[in-house]
Design an enzyme around this catalytic site. Structure first.
Site, PDB file in Angstrom:
ATOM      1  CG  HIS A  99      -1.725   1.254   1.375  1.00  0.00           C
ATOM      2  ND1 HIS A  99      -2.853   1.512   0.625  1.00  0.00           N
ATOM      3  CD2 HIS A  99      -1.556   2.336   2.175  1.00  0.00           C
ATOM      4  CE1 HIS A  99      -3.342   2.692   0.963  1.00  0.00           C
ATOM      5  NE2 HIS A  99      -2.578   3.210   1.901  1.00  0.00           N
ATOM      6  CG  HIS A 135     -10.296   3.672   2.723  1.00  0.00           C
ATOM      7  ND1 HIS A 135     -10.977   3.795   3.905  1.00  0.00           N
ATOM      8  CD2 HIS A 135      -8.978   3.693   3.080  1.00  0.00           C
ATOM      9  CE1 HIS A 135     -10.139   3.905   4.912  1.00  0.00           C
ATOM     10  NE2 HIS A 135      -8.919   3.845   4.434  1.00  0.00           N
ATOM     11  CG  ASN A 155      -4.241   4.511  -4.388  1.00  0.00           C
ATOM     12  OD1 ASN A 155      -5.265   3.857  -4.241  1.00  0.00           O
ATOM     13  ND2 ASN A 155      -3.225   4.409  -3.568  1.00  0.00           N
TER      14      ASN A 155
END
Length: 761
Positions: A57, A108, A557
């Site tokens: 992550h 998320h 991301n």
């Protein structure tokens, strides 16, 4: 200091002390490398820092070798308007007149399955703080959501919590939710996707970056207190493995691994930050998100020109008995970390007191190149910060095209039974708009405040949102996010480009000029060579597409390990596009009927393209073949025509064509404008192909009849295919396809809007 604390001196004197590195996600060779860097075993606190910062992550260790392609392909011309890019908290783009916009999308996903409400809420809160950390005022949010099959047993729990979490947090912050996309597919059962985008606005000179420089400058932690929430996500950090008695360890294992958000704390934190920026009291700033203080301290120190010393025991806590490892790894929300010159500390504290924001000096910038953290006077961390934040492991994972790919491509939609009569065409339309795939998302968007703050100009789910930036000039921005896991499964390179093309087209259809891209790449396990092939191809496709369009990727991301058991999700590269519009009063709405007497014109070419389509899924539960062709040069031409038409007032409504084809766009625009229309399909055209094809590069526009000749001449001059396909009938109560069928607006609305309330209401 309690006996459970592991100091640097203790680590040096107990080299063989067993440590739970594997439970924390570190490989044998990674743990060995940490020992090599430090010249000893790490302390418990150091092990905590390295484990979270070297996680997939935080470190991008499996994706970094592929993500470099974005930088390698970005030209200086593409970078010309970019003020901050990949590697910063968020990308920042110069939009003219002294204004800049920062925007980013992040995931998320896993927390939103474990605890849907808090997972989604803190996803919004986290991306908002990324925007705040650039010196900007957040002005809007969007979301890309993926759930399991709409009728699957667990989908209701996840859907309800996620939608309420997004609405509850965003509404409380006073941020309009201006659009997004919601998809249901069985592959996301057990692994929903919650990707949140936020945009913020700032004057160019107010840009702030994350770095700590100037020996003697103070490190101030401000915002909420630090607790134990969020630690369970890093396994044994909150257990007795780090010492303590069994009862204490057992109780801590029950603490939530999902962070708990408080939007009202974040709301005052936003205003506090903006006042601090305006008073020029901040040298550098970093939000506390994933990995908490471990991330904030190591990234600030490694990006600056010195080292850093932190007195960890000065961190305000909301739980008793926390260890240094827990304090460093806590992901408690609504916290920021600032670098402040000594002479500005009192003024900084005064602003925080004004907003009732807790602020504490926890350390200072030092000479040298070490990050040193003490706990009640004893050193628990002494590391080179770059080795924590930026010099983690980088893997060249095996990449292999799946053996099943050829069979998947060969299984085309060409042999599937198609509607053969007018009645069957009509029923196909009703089946499509009455499916969870294409039904109205009003049930979702009605739970969001789309117009708070008064600057929202356009907020259409699945289309672009438009926000006013400058009240004097009318300058504004448009934002759109898109993705297609179905297309990306069939061809990752083309699938990523189709997502880029659709987001680009959505922005252009509002009348804005696309200028920059952000992304969130959601894939399965990087340890699967087939998944890494999908990922690498999608990155190449997106990067090459941006070069063709001439707009840069400003950041993004990566979310890996999105799978249930060994079954990955559909590969889902989410693409966000930012556009600039000189005057939001010239924006193009979606609904028909804004001008009396409108001609409907279809821009672009239509082909027989149904592989990977929603029709194939709804009618036959089929997924196979080759996605629609993508022509990015044509997309660029289409955008130029739309922005020119918007500027000159030639177009009164526009809707891009994507899932569901022409008829889906017609239905949505007719319902939005509450007026009917008549379609006349081109002579000799196959009605099914004309109505339901998902060919890319197409937009439906409504043109005032007084401007029809001028608009068609513009298209002809630019060699953009344009064909008249109908008229808007103001006062009509139906959508009619001449020679085929007619459906009343009332029936369309009842079917289109009744699905989600029936499933989740």
């Amino acid at each position: 200091m309690t006996s459970r604390v592991d100091t640097v001196d203790n680590a040096a004197s107990t080299p063989d002390h067993p440590q739970p590195f594997a439970e924390l996600g570190l490989k044998d060779d990674e743990y060995a490398r940490i020992r090599e860097i430090l010249g000893r075993r790490p302390t418990d606190a150091e092990l905590a820092m390295y484990s979270v910062m070297w996680s997939e992550h935080c470190s991008y260790k499996s994706s970094k070798v592929h993500l470099r392609y974005f930088g390698q392909t970005t030209t200086e011309e593409m970078r010309s308007a970019m003020l901050a890019g990949i590697g910063e908290n968020a990308g920042v783009v110069d939009i003219g007149d002294g204004w800049a916009v920062t925007f980013k999308v992040e995931s998320h996903n896993h927390p939103s399955y474990v605890e849907p409400y808090q997972g989604a809420a803190t996803g919004v809160g986290g991306i908002v703080r990324d925007i705040m950390a650039m010196g900007a005022r957040p002005i809007a949010v969007m979301d890309q959501l993926r759930f399991g099959a709409a009728d699957a047993p667990d989908t209701r729990r996840v859907f309800d919590g996620v939608v309420r979490g997004i609405g509850g947090y965003g509404n409380s912050l006073g941020l309009p939710n201006i659009g997004g996309e919601t998809v249901f597919d069985a592959s996301y059962a057990g692994n929903p996707l919650v990707n949140a985008l936020c945009a913020g606005v700032l004057r160019k000179e107010d840009l702030h970056l994350a770095f700590a420089s100037g020996a003697g400058n103070k490190i101030i932690l401000f915002g909420a207190r630090t607790g134990l929430d969020g630690i369970g996500g890093v396994s044994v950090l909150a257990s007795e493995t780090f010492g303590g008695d069994e009862a204490d360890g057992a109780s801590r294992k029950k603490l939530p691994s999902v962070q708990v958000g408080d939007p009202f704390t974040e709301k005052v934190l936003i205003e506090c930050c903006l006042e601090l920026y305006a008073a020029h009291l901040v040298v550098g700033i970093q939000d506390l998100g994933g990995a908490g203080l471990s991330c904030a301290t190591s990234e600030l120190a490694s990006a600056g020109d010195g080292g850093m010393h932190i007195d960890l025991d000065k961190v305000p806590l909301r739980a008793t008995g926390m260890t240094p490892a827990e304090v460093l790894s806590s992901e408690s929300q609504e916290r920021m970390c600032a670098v402040v010159t000594p002479e500005n500390v009192d003024a900084f504290m005064a602003v925080c007191r004004k907003w009732d924001v807790l602020a504490t000096v926890i350390g200072e910038v030092t000479d040298g190149d070490r990050l040193r953290i003490t706990w009640h006077g004893e050193t628990v961390v002494d590391v080179p910060p770059r080795t924590v934040a930026h010099e983690g492991p980088v893997y060249q994972r095996p990449v292999a095209r799946p053996d099943t790919q050829d069979a998947l491509i060969a299984d085309t939609a060409g042999g599937l039974a198609r509607p053969a009569s007018a009645a069957e065409l009509r029923q196909t339309l009703l089946d499509m708009i009455g499916s969870p795939h294409l039904c109205s998302r009003a049930f979702i968007t009605e739970q969001y405040d789309r117009y708070v703050r008064g600057n929202t100009v356009l907020a259409e789910h699945a289309d672009s949102g438009v926000i006013r930036v400058d009240e004097q000039t009318g300058r504004g921005i448009a934002l759109a996010t898109d993705a297609s896991g179905r297309y990306t499964l069939l061809d990752p390179y083309r699938g990523a480009q189709l997502a880029l093309a659709e987001a680009y087209r959505n922005v252009a259809a509002s009348g804005a000029t696309p200028v920059a891209v952000t992304n969130c790449l959601n894939f399965g396990s990087p340890e699967d060579p087939g998944v890494m092939w999908q990922f690498s191809e999608a990155v190449r496709g997106l990067a090459d597409g941006c070069v063709t369009l001439g707009i840069p990727v400003t950041g993004g991301n990566v979310s890996f390990y999105n799978q249930t058991g060994t079954t990955p999700i559909l590969p889902t590269p989410v693409v966000g596009v930012l556009g600039v519009i000189d005057d939001v009063n010239r924006r193009i709405p979606t609904g028909f009927g804004t001008e009396p007497g409108e001609t409907l014109i279809l821009l672009g070419d239509t082909a027989d393209e149904f592989d990977g389509s929603i029709w194939a899924q709804v009618a036959h539960d089929h997924l196979g073949g080759t996605p629609p062709k993508v022509d990015l040069a044509r997309e660029q031409l289409l955008a130029q025509v739309l922005t020119a038409a918007s500027r000159d007032g030639l177009v009164s409504a526009a809707h891009d064509l994507s899932e569901g084809g022409l008829i889906q766009a017609v239905v949505e625009s007719a319902l939005a404008g509450e007026t009917g229309c008549r379609l006349l399909l081109p002579e000799g055209a196959d009605p099914f192909v004309a109505l339901f094809s998902e060919s890319a590069g197409r937009v439906l526009v409504a043109v005032p009849r007084t401007e029809e000749s001028r608009f068609m001449s513009m298209c002809e001059a630019r060699q953009l295919p344009a064909v008249r396909i109908g008229v808007v009938d103001q006062g009509s109560d139906s959508v009619e396809v001449q020679g085929q069928f007619s459906v009343t607006l009332a029936e369309l609305r009842e079917i289109h809007e009744g699905v989600l309330p029936g499933l989740f209401g």
